[in-house]
Design an enzyme around this catalytic site. Structure first.
Site, PDB file in Angstrom:
ATOM      1  CB  CYS A 158      25.580  -2.952  38.570  1.00  0.00           C
ATOM      2  SG  CYS A 158      24.205  -3.939  38.498  1.00  0.00           S
ATOM      3  CG  HIS A 249      26.241  -5.929  34.291  1.00  0.00           C
ATOM      4  ND1 HIS A 249      26.277  -7.250  34.743  1.00  0.00           N
ATOM      5  CD2 HIS A 249      25.432  -5.541  35.447  1.00  0.00           C
ATOM      6  CE1 HIS A 249      25.620  -7.571  35.728  1.00  0.00           C
ATOM      7  NE2 HIS A 249      25.119  -6.296  36.198  1.00  0.00           N
TER       8      HIS A 249
END
Length: 359
Positions: A158, A249
């Protein structure tokens, strides 16, 4: 598509499994018909098995509430009920490798969110806009597994999705320094079950830095002799930090080029970058894969993490650096583009290309 494909979710009760279920609620091609999890959840309805652990902000879809959870280890039984499966099981890497291969050998395609097979040489690890050609290795994997229909495909880590698309759009960086600031949902947590993360930063995430440095090289690799051979450049060094954010993120990235481009040229390459998902207008494909934000204080998690329903990537603060050539900030949604959504997009492309079909 006249009739929706039957989809199974392996590891359906966990956070990524829940994200799969929420994303597939009204999918035009896929219908969740089977949910599978650990033996302790088997035999319960999905609603009973999840209990008070539903972690999505949207309600649990009505269609799955009364599905009876199957034992994920009953590979043959689960496989008979589906056309393909998404894998989000919580096991050791050795167990994941074994169970995903077991499903593939029942002629059930496996599209995995897990890291266990990311370095299996004949398993494609794909961001569909960047390296869809890696799906060609599947024919060699089928030869190894002895299958005609079953195979495993995976999506990458990710954290790399917040900066790898930008580097792919530019294609020419040879040295990269990245620091990722990673949301707690990447660990399958919310603030409710991880209160020590409130107002806290943890400067270590096990195994994450190696993934962040190496996985982009496999994405930029090439097919040779029936396996994917990773690229040699760029050289990437990375630090990964857990921050008190639920989803999203962020990456702070420094880049060196052999031939330095102008800021305008770099931004133009970002906003014009697209791939097969956009050309084919796949259901989950963002129309704009990468957006560039001019404001000095963007991208921000609160403002930008849901860009293109969480499937787009946001880049900002591109500016010249005194040591490297350029630096920028990237942001991606870690459980949508970075996890379940990225896997769904892979499955859509695999379906469009004929790798996944009704049994």
């Amino acid at each position: 598509m006249e009739k929706k494909l039957r989809v199974g979710i392996l590891g359906a009760t966990g956070m990524v499994g829940q994200r799969f279920i929420s994303l597939l609620e009204n999918h035009p091609w896929f219908a969740v018909t089977t949910v599978a999890a650990s033996p302790r959840s088997a035999g319960k309805t999905y609603e009973e098995a999840v209990g008070g652990r539903w972690k999505m902000t949207t309600p649990m879809p009505e269609k799955v509430k009364n599905l009876v959870v199957m034992n994920v280890n009953d590979v043959d039984a689960v496989s008979k009920t589906v056309d393909f499966v998404f894998s989000a099981v919580d096991m050791t890497k050795e167990e994941i490798r074994a169970i995903e291969e077991a499903y593939a050998k029942t002629e059930t395609p496996v599209v995995s969110n897990n890291s266990a097979h990311r370095w299996t040489p004949d398993v494609p690890m794909v961001i569909p806009e960047i390296n869809p050609d890696h799906f060609e290795v599947i024919k060699f994997q089928k030869q190894r597994l002895g299958t005609t229909h079953g195979f495993i495909a995976v999506k990458p880590n990710c954290s790399i999705q917040s900066y790898t698309p930008a580097l792919s759009a530019w294609r020419e960086p040879y040295e990269v320094v990245a620091t990722t600031y990673q949301a707690i949902s990447g660990a399958g947590k919310t603030f409710k079950d991880w209160p020590e993360m409130v107002e806290n930063v943890i400067p270590y995430i096990g195994g994450e830095e190696e993934k962040s440095e190496q996985e982009p090289l496999r994405i930029w690799g090439h097919l040779e002799g029936g396996v994917i051979v990773k690229a040699k450049e760029p050289v990437i060094t990375c630090q990964c930090v857990r921050v008190p954010v639920l989803n999203g993120h962020t990456a702070a990235v420094f880049v060196k080029f052999r031939k330095k481009a102008s800021k305008e040229q770099l931004i133009e390459k970002l906003v014009n970058f697209k791939g097969l998902p956009q050309e084919l207008e796949l259901p989950s494909a963002p129309k704009q894969f990468i957006q560039y934000l001019e404001e000095d204080n963007r991208p921000q998690v609160k403002l930008d993490v849901d860009f293109e329903k969480g499937m787009g990537v946001s880049i900002g603060r591109l500016r010249e650096d005194t040591v490297y050539d350029w630096k920028f900030i990237g942001l991606s949604h870690n459980t949508v583009r970075g996890a379940a959504g990225g896997a769904v997009l892979c499955a859509e492309l695999l379906t469009k290309q004929g790798y996944i079909s009704a049994k």
